[in-house]
Write an enzyme that holds these catalytic residues in place. Sequence first.
Site, PDB file in Angstrom:
ATOM      1  CG  HIS A   1      -4.214  -3.684   2.015  1.00  0.00           C
ATOM      2  ND1 HIS A   1      -3.233  -3.275   3.112  1.00  0.00           N
ATOM      3  CD2 HIS A   1      -4.822  -2.296   1.629  1.00  0.00           C
ATOM      4  CE1 HIS A   1      -3.377  -1.884   3.222  1.00  0.00           C
ATOM      5  NE2 HIS A   1      -4.285  -1.434   2.222  1.00  0.00           N
TER       6      HIS A   1
ATOM      7  CD  GLU B   1      -2.561  -6.465   4.554  1.00  0.00           C
ATOM      8  OE1 GLU B   1      -2.598  -5.247   4.964  1.00  0.00           O
ATOM      9  OE2 GLU B   1      -1.709  -6.635   3.362  1.00  0.00           O
TER      10      GLU B   1
ATOM     11  CB  CYS C   1      -0.969  -0.029   1.050  1.00  0.00           C
ATOM     12  SG  CYS C   1      -2.379   1.179   0.833  1.00  0.00           S
TER      13      CYS C   1
END
EC number: 4.3.2.10
Length: 215
Positions: free
Chosen positions: A196, A198, A81
């Site tokens: 992202h 994750e 990011c």
Amino acid sequence: MKTVVVFDYGFGNVRSMVRALADQGLDVTLTSDYRQALEADGLVVPGVGAFGACMEGLRKVSGDRVIYDRLRAERPVLGVCVGEQIMFEEGHEHGAESEGLGLIGGAVTKLDADVVPHMGWDTVEAPAGSILFAGIEHERFYYVHSYAAHEVRPADTSEYMIDFGDAPERVAWCDYGRSHFVAAYEHGPLFATQFHPEKSAQAGGRLLRNWASVL
């Protein structure tokens, strides 16, 4: 077991990243300690908020130095990011210009779209031979951002004594509104994603696993 440091400099969704990496069987430490960050097999640099604030926070704990030192030693780094954005030469936000790490040529500017931020799931145009997107070229990933890099130019990293040699520069792209922006970047030991991983479910997990394969 491979070791990974998630760099904790006050600007990132660090807990979710730690969990996502641990789910891939990695030994994960959350720290801003220079020595640990330098010596780990992999370093993840998250980032949320404003470009300039992230750079200021990173410099306060010598994060810029550890990134340069790792890349000089050909040790993998993954920016996520705003952690991707600060790898570029500069960022333009709210009328202010901030200097980035200068590892990727180009500037980070506001998305040109009717609705900003770009929030939600979107695909990427993955480059041929990508390490990050191997086996997940057509998957969707989760984005939350208002700014992005819209071009990639050659970067002169000689002032940092970093030489990527003949390593191919691979860029993944995404379209949102009227913007065609950098979704991910790979150049030797330097990796970065605007989205992202994750927060990107199984596809994100596979991407992190792909990155871990080079550690």
